[in-house]
Design a protein around this motif. Structure first.
Motif, PDB file in Angstrom:
ATOM      1  N   MET A 171       0.827  -1.198   0.000  1.00  0.00           N
ATOM      2  CA  MET A 171       0.000   0.000   0.000  1.00  0.00           C
ATOM      3  C   MET A 171       0.868   1.256   0.000  1.00  0.00           C
ATOM      4  N   ALA A 172       0.288   2.354  -0.350  1.00  0.00           N
ATOM      5  CA  ALA A 172       1.037   3.609  -0.357  1.00  0.00           C
ATOM      6  C   ALA A 172       1.312   4.019   1.082  1.00  0.00           C
ATOM      7  N   ASP A 173       2.467   4.486   1.323  1.00  0.00           N
ATOM      8  CA  ASP A 173       2.703   4.950   2.674  1.00  0.00           C
ATOM      9  C   ASP A 173       3.728   6.058   2.656  1.00  0.00           C
ATOM     10  N   ARG A 175     -15.392   0.433  -1.559  1.00  0.00           N
ATOM     11  CA  ARG A 175     -15.349   1.878  -1.663  1.00  0.00           C
ATOM     12  C   ARG A 175     -14.811   2.502  -0.375  1.00  0.00           C
ATOM     13  N   ASP A 222     -10.995   1.830   0.020  1.00  0.00           N
ATOM     14  CA  ASP A 222     -10.204   2.677  -0.852  1.00  0.00           C
ATOM     15  C   ASP A 222     -10.124   4.091  -0.278  1.00  0.00           C
ATOM     16  N   LEU A 223     -11.261   4.564   0.217  1.00  0.00           N
ATOM     17  CA  LEU A 223     -11.322   5.892   0.808  1.00  0.00           C
ATOM     18  C   LEU A 223     -10.427   5.970   2.048  1.00  0.00           C
ATOM     19  N   ARG A 274      -7.927   4.114   2.853  1.00  0.00           N
ATOM     20  CA  ARG A 274      -6.534   3.944   2.477  1.00  0.00           C
ATOM     21  C   ARG A 274      -5.939   5.277   2.018  1.00  0.00           C
ATOM     22  N   GLU A 321      -2.742  10.162   2.923  1.00  0.00           N
ATOM     23  CA  GLU A 321      -2.657  11.613   2.695  1.00  0.00           C
ATOM     24  C   GLU A 321      -2.416  12.372   3.995  1.00  0.00           C
ATOM     25  N   LEU A 327      -5.008  -4.749   2.796  1.00  0.00           N
ATOM     26  CA  LEU A 327      -5.178  -3.509   2.049  1.00  0.00           C
ATOM     27  C   LEU A 327      -4.749  -2.281   2.847  1.00  0.00           C
TER      28      LEU A 327
END
Lengths: 232, 264
Positions: free
Chosen positions: B1-3, B195, B198-199, B201, B206, B223
């Motif tokens: 995942m983005a981190d 949904r 994803d939100l 995450r 951010e 996830l």
């Protein structure tokens, strides 16, 4: 030459507790190194442990013995004993990994899947998307697909999204697990070109490729994994 | 995942030898770990494994029978939660922490408007300009993908997925540094879950939030989280990087959990 990756006597055994604790030795005595700018191809029949070795270098599989030295920000870190936070740091800035199958998050558009590693490293969303678009175009993914999540794409298209995701950052180490397996000749040629570019930039690459042609084109050295067979 | 984990070496939250007994029953025993800023930790295990008790201990809703929890306050000082005064505790609950319940009705006020639900947390930290509060609330509704035209409707008129997104907006509006989540996707349809995941995450990465997520759903852990703790019988039996624990599980119980997932 600086070794970017140095494995010495790394080993891996799976213990299957649900099958009565059967021990499944995968590899032992894994020792080889990869220098900057060099591409090492792992060879051996299916089941010899090639993917397992790649996963150990990525920290996805735990290493049960030996050492996996990774040059990370100028110092050597032993991945086999690293803390989760260190492994995450290494994955963020040092090691890129292209797996056999794309594991995409539902709902995320292709362009963002590819741009994500750049954004995680502080590149602006706009810049990251632009570079992602350039790479997708090069890999012949038509622009009309960029806004869609890749889950509905064909196997070859997903593989190319996966490659774009792995190649977009300037990681000094790249791990490639059959990056060309489901691609046509034209796209295979693009991938070979991308690997050559990485090598010229000094990236150390470990790859698994079954295609003899491609192996000849990219490999500087071949490491025969059967030598590390862990006889049960 | 983005981190965007900062390589910050000061833990945000520290659990040491944490335990809870109910009479002779041990709900949770000897749990120790450090959570760093921006890090997402998933606590997985089946019902009755002690994971919800652990979440309540970590968020100071329950007093431990043994051990302690320390939290780095905004002034940089690590404080034992048990030693906090009432005002400091209130500050944590209203501002620096969020708590997302499985049942949105527990985390929302069902009879007041969505805008008021979000605005309430801001008023609690001293905002008093009605126009600005409404604007912040409306921005947050938009961020969690709720049409701003629904700002004056009460959440009891919302669907389950919308309620859960509203609960998230209410928690994040004060820019907390740590969010606790108890089965945040439990009870939602699969499409609604995707949904929401994803939100969450995106928001977590951010905002650079640290989070502790209790879930029995390994897909949610994969996830959202960087690290996983597997609990069984009130104890942590395995811990590590999320993909490592899920792809190369070591303990018999973790192997059972991972192998019990039905392929779609």
């Amino acid at each position: 030459m600086t070794a970017m990756i140095e494995l010495s006597n790394a080993e891996k055994t799976f213990t299957m507790h649900l099958q009565g604790g059967v021990e499944l030795p995968v590899v032992r005595g894994v020792s080889f190194h990869v220098d900057a700018g060099e591409c090492v191809v792992l060879s051996g029949p299916s089941g010899a442990g090639k993917s397992s070795i790649l996963k150990m270098i990525y920290g996805n599989y735990r290493c049960d013995g030996g050492r996996i030295g990774i040059r990370h920000r100028g110092a050597v870190v032993d991945l086999a004993g690293a803390e989760p936070r260190q492994v995450l740091g290494i994955r963020r800035s040092t090691i890129g990994y292209v797996s056999q199958f794309l594991r995409a998050v539902p709902r995320v558009p292709t362009i963002d899947v590819v741009a994500e590693p750049l954004i995680a490293n502080g590149v602006s969303r706009e810049d990251a998307r632009e570079r992602a678009g350039a790479l997708l175009r090069r890999l012949n993914i038509p622009e009309r697909l960029w806004r869609l999540p890749p889950s509905t794409f064909s196997g070859g298209e997903q593989q190319r999204v996966n490659i774009a995701h792995g190649f977009i950052s300037n990681y000094p180490i790249l791990l490639l697990d059959e990056p060309t397996a489901s691609l046509d000749a034209a796209n295979r040629a693009v991938v070979v070109e991308l690997i050559e570019e990485k090598k010229r930039k000094g990236v150390a690459t470990v790859a698994i490729v079954h295609d003899d042609e491609i192996r000849k084109e990219i490999a500087d050295r071949i490491v025969d994994v059967t030598a590390f067979a862990a006889a049960a | 995942m983005a981190d965007r984990l900062t390589e910050n070496d000061q833990p945000l939250l520290l659990a040491e030898g944490l335990g809870k007994n109910y009479g002779r029953l041990t709900a949770c025993r000897d749990v120790s770990f450090a959570l760093y800023p921006g890090e997402v930790l998933a606590v997985v295990g089946e019902s009755g494994s002690g994971k919800s008790t652990l979440l309540q201990l970590l968020s100071a809703q329950l007093a431990p029978s043994a051990g302690r929890v320390s939290y780095r306050m905004r002034d940089g000082v690590l404080r034992d939660l048990a030693s906090l005064g009432e005002a400091e505790r209130r500050f944590l609950f209203r501002t620096d922490w969020g708590f997302v319940h499985q049942d949105p009705a527990q985390g929302l006020r069902m009879a007041v408007s969505a805008g008021a639900n979000v605005g309430e947390r801001l008023m609690a930290v001293g905002w008093n300009h009605y126009g600005r509060i409404r604007e912040a609330a409306s921005n947050w509704l938009d961020r969690v993908e709720i049409e701003t035209s629904r700002i004056d409707d009460a959440p009891r008129t919302y669907s389950g997925g919308m309620r859960q997104r509203l609960q998230i907006a209410r928690n994040l509006v004060t820019e907390p540094r740590l969010v606790f989540m108890d089965e945040p996707t439990g009870g939602l349809d699969v499409s609604v879950q995707a949904r929401l995941l994803d939100l969450m995450r995106n928001l977590v990465s951010e905002l650079g939030l640290a989070a502790i997520i209790v879930t029995h759903d390994l897909a949610v852990a994969r996830l959202l989280s960087h690290r996983v703790m597997v609990m069984k019988g009130g104890q942590v039996i395995e811990t590590g990087l999320t993909d490592q624990v899920l792809d190369d599980p070591r303990e018999p119980y973790t192997q059972l959990l991972v192998s019990s997932i039905l392929p779609p």
